[in-house]
Design a protein around this motif. Structure first.
Motif, short mmCIF file in Angstrom:
data_model
loop_
_atom_site.label_atom_id
_atom_site.label_comp_id
_atom_site.label_asym_id
_atom_site.label_seq_id
_atom_site.Cartn_x
_atom_site.Cartn_y
_atom_site.Cartn_z
N SER A 30 -13.49 -2.72 1.16
CA SER A 30 -12.18 -3.05 1.71
C SER A 30 -11.57 -4.27 1.03
CB SER A 30 -12.26 -3.27 3.22
OG SER A 30 -12.98 -4.44 3.53
N ASN A 31 -12.39 -5.20 0.56
CA ASN A 31 -11.85 -6.37 -0.12
C ASN A 31 -11.19 -6.02 -1.44
OD1 ASN A 31 -14.44 -7.46 1.46
ND2 ASN A 31 -12.86 -9.02 1.42
N PHE A 32 -11.60 -4.90 -2.04
CA PHE A 32 -11.08 -4.52 -3.34
C PHE A 32 -10.04 -3.42 -3.28
CE2 PHE A 32 -15.46 -6.02 -3.87
CZ PHE A 32 -15.20 -7.15 -4.61
N THR A 33 -9.99 -2.67 -2.19
CA THR A 33 -9.07 -1.54 -2.10
C THR A 33 -8.05 -1.70 -0.99
OG1 THR A 33 -10.44 -0.33 -0.53
CG2 THR A 33 -10.88 0.04 -2.90
N GLY A 34 -8.35 -2.53 -0.01
CA GLY A 34 -7.48 -2.62 1.17
C GLY A 34 -7.82 -1.58 2.21
N ILE A 35 -8.57 -0.53 1.83
CA ILE A 35 -8.95 0.51 2.78
C ILE A 35 -9.94 -0.08 3.78
CG2 ILE A 35 -10.15 2.72 3.05
CD1 ILE A 35 -9.08 3.46 0.27
N GLY A 36 -9.62 0.01 5.03
CA GLY A 36 -10.48 -0.54 6.06
C GLY A 36 -10.22 -2.01 6.33
N MET A 37 -9.26 -2.62 5.62
CA MET A 37 -8.92 -4.01 5.88
C MET A 37 -8.24 -4.07 7.24
SD MET A 37 -9.13 -7.09 4.67
CE MET A 37 -9.47 -6.93 2.95
N PRO A 38 -8.78 -4.81 8.16
CA PRO A 38 -8.23 -4.80 9.52
C PRO A 38 -6.84 -5.43 9.59
CG PRO A 38 -9.87 -6.52 9.30
CD PRO A 38 -9.89 -5.74 8.01
N LYS A 39 -6.05 -4.92 10.50
CA LYS A 39 -4.73 -5.48 10.77
C LYS A 39 -4.89 -6.43 11.97
CE LYS A 39 -2.70 -2.75 7.80
NZ LYS A 39 -2.62 -3.18 6.45
N ALA A 96 -0.01 -0.17 -9.85
CA ALA A 96 -0.35 0.73 -8.74
C ALA A 96 -1.44 1.70 -9.16
CB ALA A 96 0.88 1.48 -8.27
N GLU A 97 -1.45 2.11 -10.41
CA GLU A 97 -2.47 3.04 -10.90
C GLU A 97 -3.85 2.41 -10.94
OE1 GLU A 97 0.60 2.68 -12.52
OE2 GLU A 97 1.29 4.46 -11.42
N ASP A 98 -3.94 1.08 -10.96
CA ASP A 98 -5.23 0.39 -10.96
C ASP A 98 -5.90 0.40 -9.59
OD1 ASP A 98 -4.89 -0.29 -13.63
OD2 ASP A 98 -4.09 -2.28 -13.19
N TRP A 99 -5.23 0.94 -8.60
CA TRP A 99 -5.74 0.97 -7.23
C TRP A 99 -6.01 2.43 -6.87
CZ3 TRP A 99 -5.22 -3.58 -3.93
CH2 TRP A 99 -4.71 -4.68 -4.60
N PRO A 100 -7.00 3.08 -7.48
CA PRO A 100 -7.19 4.52 -7.30
C PRO A 100 -7.50 4.95 -5.88
CG PRO A 100 -9.08 3.55 -8.39
CD PRO A 100 -8.03 2.47 -8.30
N GLY A 105 1.21 6.29 0.14
CA GLY A 105 2.25 5.39 0.67
C GLY A 105 2.29 4.09 -0.10
N PHE A 106 1.11 3.59 -0.49
CA PHE A 106 1.04 2.36 -1.28
C PHE A 106 1.67 2.60 -2.65
CE2 PHE A 106 -1.19 -0.15 -4.51
CZ PHE A 106 -1.02 -1.43 -4.03
N LYS A 107 1.26 3.65 -3.32
CA LYS A 107 1.77 3.93 -4.67
C LYS A 107 3.24 4.29 -4.67
CE LYS A 107 -2.66 5.17 -6.62
NZ LYS A 107 -3.49 6.17 -7.23
N SER A 108 3.71 4.99 -3.66
CA SER A 108 5.11 5.41 -3.64
C SER A 108 6.07 4.22 -3.52
CB SER A 108 5.37 6.41 -2.52
OG SER A 108 5.23 5.78 -1.26
N ARG A 109 5.58 3.12 -2.97
CA ARG A 109 6.43 1.92 -2.88
C ARG A 109 6.88 1.46 -4.26
NH1 ARG A 109 2.89 -2.05 0.54
NH2 ARG A 109 4.46 -3.51 -0.15
#
Length: 123
Positions: A30-39, A96-100, A105-109
């Protein structure tokens, strides 16, 4: 601009306890992708994010959005990440491509006409 980095002397209202509270676990995906990073609200999101945003807006007044993870990786003896890195580095991608693993939604921004670029800034 000339060397790609700058050292800033800016005090923070964060305490050692605040930093420890924002580093509750060891580094993971999660620290590297944001996936699972809590809100969640943390001292980083409540105090440090405002300090960082102020610096970014002062140094880069054209910046439209500033985002900061609510957690941090605190390293060193007595922390859950007891070792230091061996070299200066940054853990985030440059496009954005470096964040596979990020969702569409992230990439479309980055495809929006108002987007002129993307910059990872480390504090």
């Amino acid at each position: 601009e000339k060397h790609g980095f700058v050292l800033l002397q800016k005090p923070t209202a964060m305490t050692a306890q605040d930093w420890m509270q924002c580093a509750p676990k060891t580094l993971d995906l999660s620290n590297f992708t944001g996936i699972g990073m809590p809100k969640i609200e943390t001292p980083v999101s409540r105090i440090y994010a405002k300090e960082v945003e102020e610096m970014v807006r002062e140094l880069m007044p054209e910046a439209k959005e500033v985002e900061l993870d609510p957690l941090c990786a605190r390293r060193g003896p007595g922390t859950k990440n007891p070792t230091y890195s061996f070299a200066v580095h940054q853990d985030y991608g440059l496009t954005a491509e470096d964040w596979p693993l990020m969702d569409n939604g992230f990439k479309s921004r980055f495809d929006e006409p108002s987007v002129k670029g993307f910059m990872a800034v480390n504090f």
